[in-house]
Scaffold this active site. Structure first.
Site, PDB file in Angstrom:
ATOM      1  CD  GLU A   1      -1.984   2.135   2.468  1.00  0.00           C
ATOM      2  OE1 GLU A   1      -1.404   3.248   2.257  1.00  0.00           O
ATOM      3  OE2 GLU A   1      -2.210   1.684   3.563  1.00  0.00           O
TER       4      GLU A   1
ATOM      5  CB  CYS B   1      -1.622   6.256   2.481  1.00  0.00           C
ATOM      6  SG  CYS B   1      -2.858   5.608   3.466  1.00  0.00           S
TER       7      CYS B   1
END
Length: 517
Positions: free
Chosen positions: A258, A297
């Protein structure tokens, strides 16, 4: 203080003579919080302990029994969450930021426990779907059997969610019957270390189910095998390096990444400046820029607006940002603290300068900031930085300033907006804001392949939405391309992805035995 690691169910200190030890500073004051090193740690023994002790203990339990572990773990962390809040302030987090991280992790544990009890059997493995008849007769059938892998999960986590990230991955790993070795990012390793102390003090998990490595885990990459999983959260550049690691390639180690991405929000042409939906759009952008000082993120980096609404959007966002008080998270009224470190501040400064080369700063100065109850030079403080840039320049779509920064890009038409979204080369999340169903559905069809998640904000859900940047346990979290191509969360899907799916061809009586009927 040298940070300890938790290996083979014991707290151990690294070798004190290590020349590569890293000093970790308080993001607000610049004072040293701890020193981090993994010198002298026996990673081979730790990995063996996970596989030989932790794995068998977890695999002996049913899904429902593993869910019970998560419930007790959630209660243990919740009972001491104030300690984690207090430590989070040293990383620059306001109380709301800390709750986002700590309480978010607790909620994920509870959610996965509940899902396991309702969606998975009270058995140590899963039989997927109805049996398939494989021959003309009725006594040769096929099913898919999903079983725990006899390996470990090596978690390599980012600095921005030192509590949520290890708990999120741990929830899925425990349900999948897989022990975890956690490697936290060095700038906030002291927070994850305290989390693990809370867990070990509670005696929640079986021996070997959870271990912690403070410091580098690079030698451990050569120790991973075919049944292991490397779950990485961090930069796209590091993800690319890990993906081509010789041992991971040779042994086909499962790799989930990720990675950072230049996530976007798109304002539809039908949303008029000053309307309630326009105001919701502005709030969303400001929230994404300032929560955790933009260090998420999923945070919005690109703000795509119709050319005719560019000035209104810039004025409205800048006006809201001017109301944000920056400083010591412990001071009254402060809404945004510093980024995690002085090094991170410099990274953000370099990124925004490169982006602004094709435009201008509309709000904020990367070199100056006024702060409350803190020294702006010793602490890693930044203004929220709003940039207006040429939408067709390369930098806004290629460079991610991992901090309180976003760039407004004016699109000409829907085709242009779609093209700009795709220039990010794959993102974790995007938001589309508008009431025009035809516009939204058309854009979704083109944008979906480039995104792990799409958040569609309109006048009917704007009072209920959890927001652009909030991953939810029920939905997949990950993204294609630059975002890593991985997948986390996703409810039970995420658990099954950590397990081995095997096609079993057998007689009816064997299939019935596996199905527990």
């Amino acid at each position: 203080m040298l940070l300890e690691s938790y290996l083979q169910d014991t707290w151990v200190a690294p070798t004190t003579a290590d020349p590569s030890v890293v000093d970790v500073a308080d993001a607000v004051t610049g004072e040293t919080v701890c020193r981090v090193s993994s010198a002298g740690l026996d990673l081979a023994a730790a990995f063996g302990h996970a596989r030989q002790v932790g794995g068998p203990a977890l695999r002996a339990l049913t899904f429902h029994q593993r869910a019970g572990l998560l419930e007790v773990l959630a209660a243990a962390v919740r009972s001491r969450r104030e300690e984690l809040y207090a430590l989070s302030a040293r990383a620059g987090a306001t109380l709301d930021d800390a709750r986002y991280d700590v309480d978010g992790g607790i909620r994920v544990l509870r959610d996965y426990a509940a899902r396991a009890r309702t969606e998975l059997p009270d058995a140590p493995y899963l039989v997927e779907g109805p049996a398939e008849r494989l021959a003309r007769g009725e006594d040769f059938l096929g099913v898919h059997l999903v079983t725990p892998s006899p390996g470990l999960m090596l978690q390599v986590n980012a600095f921005n969610f030192p509590v949520w990230a290890p708990l999120e991955k741990l929830a899925q790993a425990v349900l999948a019957g897989m022990p975890s070795v956690v490697k936290p990012a060095t700038p906030t390793a002291y927070l994850t270390e305290h989390l693990v102390r809370i867990v070990t003090d509670a005696g929640v998990l079986p021996p070997g189910a959870l271990q912690l490595v403070a410091g580098s885990v690079r030698p451990g990459l050569d120790l991973l095998g075919e049944q292991d999983v490397l779950s990485f959260t961090g930069s796209a550049a590091t993800a690319a390096t890990l993906r081509t690691h010789a041992n991971l390639v040779t042994r086909s180690v499962r790799f989930n990444a990720e990675a950072d991405s230049v996530n976007a929000v798109v304002l539809a042409p039908d949303v008029s400046p000053g309307s309630p939906l326009f105001e919701a759009f502005v709030r969303e952008v400001v929230t994404e820029m300032t929560v955790k000082a933009g260090q998420k993120c999923t945070a919005v980096r690109r703000v795509l607006v119709p050319r005719e609404h560019e000035s209104a959007a810039l004025d409205a966002i800048a006006s809201r940002l001017a109301e944000v008080s920056i400083g010591n998270p412990a001071a009254e009224g402060v809404r945004m603290g510093p980024v995690v470190s002085l090094a991170q501040r410099e990274d953000v400064r370099r990124a925004v300068r490169a982006i602004a080369a094709s435009g201008r700063f509309v709000h904020g100065d990367p070199e100056k900031v006024r702060v409350v109850d803190a020294d702006p030079e010793r602490g890693a403080f930044l203004d929220p930085l709003l940039i207006s840039a040429d939408p067709d320049a390369a930098a806004p779509h290629e460079i991610e300033p991992f901090g309180p920064a976003a760039t407004v890009l004016a699109y000409r038409d829907t085709v242009h907006a779609t093209d700009l979204l795709a220039r990010g080369r794959g993102s974790l999340a995007a938001s589309l804001v508008g009431d025009d169903l035809a516009w939204t559905t058309a854009l979704v069809r083109d944008a979906a392949p480039w995104h792990g998640r799409l958040h569609l904000l309109d006048s009917t859900n704007m009072a209920q939405t959890t927001g652009h940047g909030s991953p939810l346990p029920a939905l997949r979290h990950g993204g294609p391309g630059r975002a890593g191509g991985g997948s986390e969360l996703g409810g039970v899907r995420g658990v099954v992805e950590l397990m081995q799916r095997t096609g079993v061809q057998a007689s009816r009586r064997m299939v019935v035995a596996f199905q527990g009927r």
